[in-house]
Structure formats: structure tokens, C-alpha cells
Write a protein that holds these residues in place. Structure first.
Motif, PDB file in Angstrom:
ATOM      1  N   UNK A 132       0.824  -1.686  -0.146  1.00 28.11           N
ATOM      2  CA  UNK A 132      -0.834   0.311   0.073  1.00 28.11           C
ATOM      3  C   UNK A 132       1.017   1.422  -0.076  1.00 28.11           C
ATOM      4  N   UNK A 133       2.183   1.148   0.313  1.00 24.68           N
ATOM      5  CA  UNK A 133       3.015   2.150  -0.071  1.00 24.68           C
ATOM      6  C   UNK A 133       3.403   2.486  -1.636  1.00 24.68           C
ATOM      7  N   UNK A 134       3.954   3.888  -1.317  1.00 30.35           N
ATOM      8  CA  UNK A 134       3.636   4.315  -2.825  1.00 30.35           C
ATOM      9  C   UNK A 134       4.944   5.035  -2.559  1.00 30.35           C
ATOM     10  N   UNK A 135       6.280   4.697  -3.545  1.00 27.99           N
ATOM     11  CA  UNK A 135       7.994   5.030  -3.857  1.00 27.99           C
ATOM     12  C   UNK A 135       7.867   6.190  -4.890  1.00 27.99           C
ATOM     13  N   UNK A 136       9.017   6.314  -4.902  1.00 26.46           N
ATOM     14  CA  UNK A 136       9.626   7.055  -6.158  1.00 26.46           C
ATOM     15  C   UNK A 136      10.783   7.665  -5.958  1.00 26.46           C
ATOM     16  N   UNK A 137      11.491   7.822  -7.121  1.00 31.03           N
ATOM     17  CA  UNK A 137      12.917   7.995  -6.988  1.00 31.03           C
ATOM     18  C   UNK A 137      13.438   8.974  -7.241  1.00 31.03           C
ATOM     19  N   UNK A 138      14.584   9.514  -6.786  1.00 29.83           N
ATOM     20  CA  UNK A 138      15.175  10.456  -7.816  1.00 29.83           C
ATOM     21  C   UNK A 138      16.915   9.782  -7.616  1.00 29.83           C
ATOM     22  N   UNK A 139      18.079  10.546  -8.739  1.00 29.85           N
ATOM     23  CA  UNK A 139      18.788  10.018  -8.962  1.00 29.85           C
ATOM     24  C   UNK A 139      20.299  11.232  -9.519  1.00 29.85           C
ATOM     25  N   UNK A 140      21.338  10.661  -9.747  1.00 29.23           N
ATOM     26  CA  UNK A 140      22.305  11.548  -9.877  1.00 29.23           C
ATOM     27  C   UNK A 140      23.013  10.683 -11.291  1.00 29.23           C
ATOM     28  N   UNK A 141      23.077  11.589 -11.954  1.00 35.56           N
ATOM     29  CA  UNK A 141      23.205  11.429 -13.711  1.00 35.56           C
ATOM     30  C   UNK A 141      25.548  11.122 -12.965  1.00 35.56           C
ATOM     31  N   UNK A 142      26.088   9.559 -12.569  1.00 35.00           N
ATOM     32  CA  UNK A 142      26.239  10.306 -12.146  1.00 35.00           C
ATOM     33  C   UNK A 142      28.751  10.192 -12.759  1.00 35.00           C
ATOM     34  N   UNK A 143      28.348   9.459 -14.181  1.00 33.97           N
ATOM     35  CA  UNK A 143      29.687   8.478 -15.064  1.00 33.97           C
ATOM     36  C   UNK A 143      28.682   8.515 -16.894  1.00 33.97           C
ATOM     37  N   UNK A 144      29.325   9.232 -17.631  1.00 37.32           N
ATOM     38  CA  UNK A 144      28.720   8.927 -19.168  1.00 37.32           C
ATOM     39  C   UNK A 144      30.208   8.471 -19.184  1.00 37.32           C
ATOM     40  N   UNK A 145      31.175   7.250 -20.189  1.00 34.41           N
ATOM     41  CA  UNK A 145      31.551   6.477 -20.688  1.00 34.41           C
ATOM     42  C   UNK A 145      31.035   6.292 -22.097  1.00 34.41           C
ATOM     43  N   UNK A 146      31.541   6.438 -23.005  1.00 34.45           N
ATOM     44  CA  UNK A 146      32.109   5.358 -24.737  1.00 34.45           C
ATOM     45  C   UNK A 146      31.880   4.511 -23.913  1.00 34.45           C
ATOM     46  N   UNK A 147      31.230   3.437 -25.591  1.00 37.11           N
ATOM     47  CA  UNK A 147      31.805   1.999 -25.562  1.00 37.11           C
ATOM     48  C   UNK A 147      30.927   1.779 -26.880  1.00 37.11           C
ATOM     49  N   UNK A 148      31.501   0.826 -26.992  1.00 36.14           N
ATOM     50  CA  UNK A 148      30.995   0.490 -28.992  1.00 36.14           C
ATOM     51  C   UNK A 148      29.679   0.470 -29.225  1.00 36.14           C
ATOM     52  N   UNK A 149      29.681   1.597 -29.772  1.00 33.10           N
ATOM     53  CA  UNK A 149      27.985   2.601 -30.601  1.00 33.10           C
ATOM     54  C   UNK A 149      27.375   2.678 -29.977  1.00 33.10           C
ATOM     55  N   UNK A 150      27.740   3.218 -28.667  1.00 33.32           N
ATOM     56  CA  UNK A 150      27.175   4.219 -27.392  1.00 33.32           C
ATOM     57  C   UNK A 150      27.703   4.893 -26.392  1.00 33.32           C
ATOM     58  N   UNK A 151      26.862   4.591 -24.814  1.00 32.44           N
ATOM     59  CA  UNK A 151      27.347   5.310 -24.299  1.00 32.44           C
ATOM     60  C   UNK A 151      27.280   4.123 -22.844  1.00 32.44           C
ATOM     61  N   UNK A 152      28.099   4.447 -22.199  1.00 34.27           N
ATOM     62  CA  UNK A 152      27.435   3.688 -20.527  1.00 34.27           C
ATOM     63  C   UNK A 152      27.458   4.663 -19.633  1.00 34.27           C
ATOM     64  N   UNK A 153      26.231   4.891 -18.243  1.00 31.67           N
ATOM     65  CA  UNK A 153      25.570   5.864 -17.915  1.00 31.67           C
ATOM     66  C   UNK A 153      25.669   5.288 -16.473  1.00 31.67           C
ATOM     67  N   UNK A 154      25.759   6.018 -15.895  1.00 31.25           N
ATOM     68  CA  UNK A 154      26.144   5.897 -13.889  1.00 31.25           C
ATOM     69  C   UNK A 154      25.776   6.276 -13.396  1.00 31.25           C
ATOM     70  N   UNK A 155      23.553   6.280 -13.085  1.00 32.36           N
ATOM     71  CA  UNK A 155      23.157   6.517 -12.106  1.00 32.36           C
ATOM     72  C   UNK A 155      23.151   6.573 -10.829  1.00 32.36           C
ATOM     73  N   UNK A 156      23.396   6.603  -9.957  1.00 31.33           N
ATOM     74  CA  UNK A 156      23.506   6.964  -8.489  1.00 31.33           C
ATOM     75  C   UNK A 156      21.920   6.894  -7.993  1.00 31.33           C
ATOM     76  N   UNK A 157      21.495   5.826  -8.045  1.00 31.34           N
ATOM     77  CA  UNK A 157      19.713   6.364  -8.067  1.00 31.34           C
ATOM     78  C   UNK A 157      19.021   6.053  -6.433  1.00 31.34           C
ATOM     79  N   UNK A 158      18.220   6.434  -5.860  1.00 28.33           N
ATOM     80  CA  UNK A 158      17.737   6.183  -4.396  1.00 28.33           C
ATOM     81  C   UNK A 158      16.148   6.181  -5.145  1.00 28.33           C
TER      82      UNK A 158
END
Length: 157
Positions: free
Chosen positions: A105-131
């Protein structure tokens, strides 16, 4: 209701350090918990037996920690949209903790920080610190370091 931030894929690295959210509240009801229990064959009484759980340590049934974690893609998607990405995939997790339960019955929500972005083959990898917070909760329900990969024609190396 909050609106997600739109970031072009080619500019994602420029957004490192951005604080995202909090996003909209999402209900975690007993039906969702029971459906997750059926999908994972985890029918422990603290999740699926409201009568017994009422007398248990949390005073009610609680969502599986992995159910809370499984909401990350939806909750994060309500915070940020990567425009120009042809595809995004969950790449993994570096750290996950469940400091507080999510009672039925509880409600949840998220916030995040985009902590890092690195190139990877054909794209990027993003690291999010999620709470993930629980409405009226003293502690977060989940804290996770989430790795996502985004692929598309707009990526610059």
C-alpha cells in the motif's frame, strides 16, 4: 506530476552531475507484491500473508527487495529520457542496498544523480546513483548504482 528531463544522447556526458527528480509516486499494492511472488516463486509469508505479516516485524506485508529494484527502469524513465537513443539496455548494478522495507500500500518514488558517462562500442554507458524513497519513510527503500547503456546514431566518440 513531474516531467522527465530530456537529454540528447550526444550531450549526455555534459549532463554528468545532474540531479534528477524526485519523480512521481508509484503505488506498491498487495496485488503487485503477489504477482511478483508468483513470477519469482518467492511466497515467503512476509510478502504474501497479510494476516500473519500484521503480527510480524514490519506490521504488514512487504515488497520483495528485488521487486523494489525491478521498478528502477520505470522510475528512472520518469526522471530522464535520452533523446536520440535507438535503444537503451540495463547493463548491471555496482551496488544495491535495501535500508527500509516497502509495506503493501506504500508509495515509492526515485531521484538520481547522473554520476558518469563513458563511451562504449556504438554507444555510451551511464552510471546513475538512484535512491528510491518510501512516502513518509525515514530511510530510503533502495539505494543502487545502476549502469545503463544507450545506443544510437547520435553518439560522438
Amino acid at each position: 506530476m513531474s516531467t522527465p528531463v530530456h537529454v540528447p544522447l550526444r550531450d549526455l556526458a555534459d549532463a554528468v552531475g545532474s540531479v534528477l527528480g524526485p519523480g512521481p509516486w508509484r503505488q506498491v499494492d498487495q496485488q503487485r507484491i503477489d504477482t511478483f511472488a508468483d513470477a519469482t516463486d518467492d511466497h515467503q509469508w512476509i510478502h504474501t500473508d497479510p494476516e500473519r505479516a500484521a503480527a510480524g516485524p514490519f506490521g504488514a506485508t512487504v515488497a520483495h527487495g528485488y521487486l523494489t529494484l525491478s521498478l528502477v527502469p520505470t522510475l528512472l524513465g520518469a526522471l530522464v529520457v535520452v533523446d536520440g537513443a535507438a535503444m537503451g539496455v540495463n547493463y548491471g548494478l555496482d551496488r544495491v542496498r535495501f535500508p527500509a522495507p516497502v509495506t503493501a500500500g506504500s508509495r515509492v518514488r526515485a531521484s538520481a544523480v547522473l554520476a558518469e558517462v563513458q563511451p562504449v562500442g556504438g554507444g555510451v554507458q551511464a552510471r546513475f546513483d538512484v535512491t528510491i524513497e518510501v512516502e513518509h519513510g525515514a530511510k530510503p527503500a533502495c539505494i543502487a548504482t545502476v549502469l545503463c547503456r544507450f545506443y544510437g546514431a547520435e553518439v560522438s566518440a
